[in-house]
Design a protein around this motif. Structure first.
Motif: not given
Length: 249
Positions: A150, A171-172
């Motif tokens: 991240r 974030q993912e």
């Protein structure tokens, strides 16, 4: 091929060590971080100039270093001052790269590297793979830690290492392939790079440019064969210094 070293950061997480001294010139194992990188790159066939971008605060320190450095390396060492004086007014890594291209009138392939990294492998394989693929190239490594992914660029690639997608600090994360700050850009893509910021490319982190290019040209990824030592704070710097001092002995 030109070697462009991005060395204009302020390394605020390393204060007070780097408050008045540039991180790339810190010593580890009997050599500066920058000299470790240049010794390797200078030996690679086809490299014909080292272009180092500093900020204005530290340019005089780099100039003193360069007096002896120019005697050590086969190829010319050119310094460029990006004019910034503080971390808050820095112009950003992508703009520093474009400044180097414009200042030197570069029309060749370019190896681009952040100057604050210590590697235990050579860039030679990276350059060889670039010549094999014939496209712009990024480096990558497997990173199992989601929290670390991240904080960096993350790339998805096919079975031939062609880049399908790159995201900066997702974030993912969609893969475990992290992208360290090492790139080779082919001369055919230089017009895109020169236009990147005007086209809306974010310019603070060098990975922003690779992300921008993945939507406009073909890139491949080279899995790095060794380790990169990240000197992020004073504790990590002291730990790596100690490790390399033992290796030196």
């Amino acid at each position: 091929m030109k070697n462009i070293i991005l060395a204009a950061g302020y390394a605020t997480r390393l204060y007070p060590v780097t408050e008045n001294f540039p991180k790339p010139l810190l010593e580890i194992g009997g050599s500066t971080i920058l000299d470790r990188m240049l010794r390797d790159i200078d030996s690679i066939e086809g490299i014909d100039e080292h272009i180092i971008v500093s900020n204005h605060k530290f340019i005089a320190i780099f100039e003193r270093w360069a007096v002896e450095a120019r005697k050590r390396y086969r190829h010319p060492v050119t310094l460029i001052d990006d004019g910034s004086l503080t971390n808050e007014t820095r112009i950003g890594a992508v703009k520093d790269l474009i400044l180097a291209l414009e200042s030197r009138g570069v029309e060749d392939d370019v190896l681009v590297a952040a100057a604050d990294n210590v590697l235990d492998f050579s860039f030679r394989g990276f350059v060889d793979y670039f010549r094999e693929k014939g496209t712009s190239l990024i480096m990558c490594h497997n990173e199992p830690d989601i929290a670390a992914l991240r904080k960096t660029g993350v790339v998805c690639q096919d079975e031939h290492n062609r880049v399908l997608l790159m995201e900066e600090k997702p974030q993912e994360p969609r893969s475990h392939w992290a992208v360290p700050p090492f790139y080779i850009y082919c001369r055919a893509d230089l017009p895109l790079i020169r236009q990147a910021v005007a086209d809306g490319c974010k310019y603070d982190a060098p990975g922003n440019l690779a992300h921008y290019l993945t939507t406009r040209t073909v890139l491949h990824a080279w899995p790095m064969p060794g380790h990169r030592y990240d000197i992020g704070d004073v504790k990590s710097y002291e730990r790596i210094k100690e490790q390399f001092a033992k290796d030196l002995k």
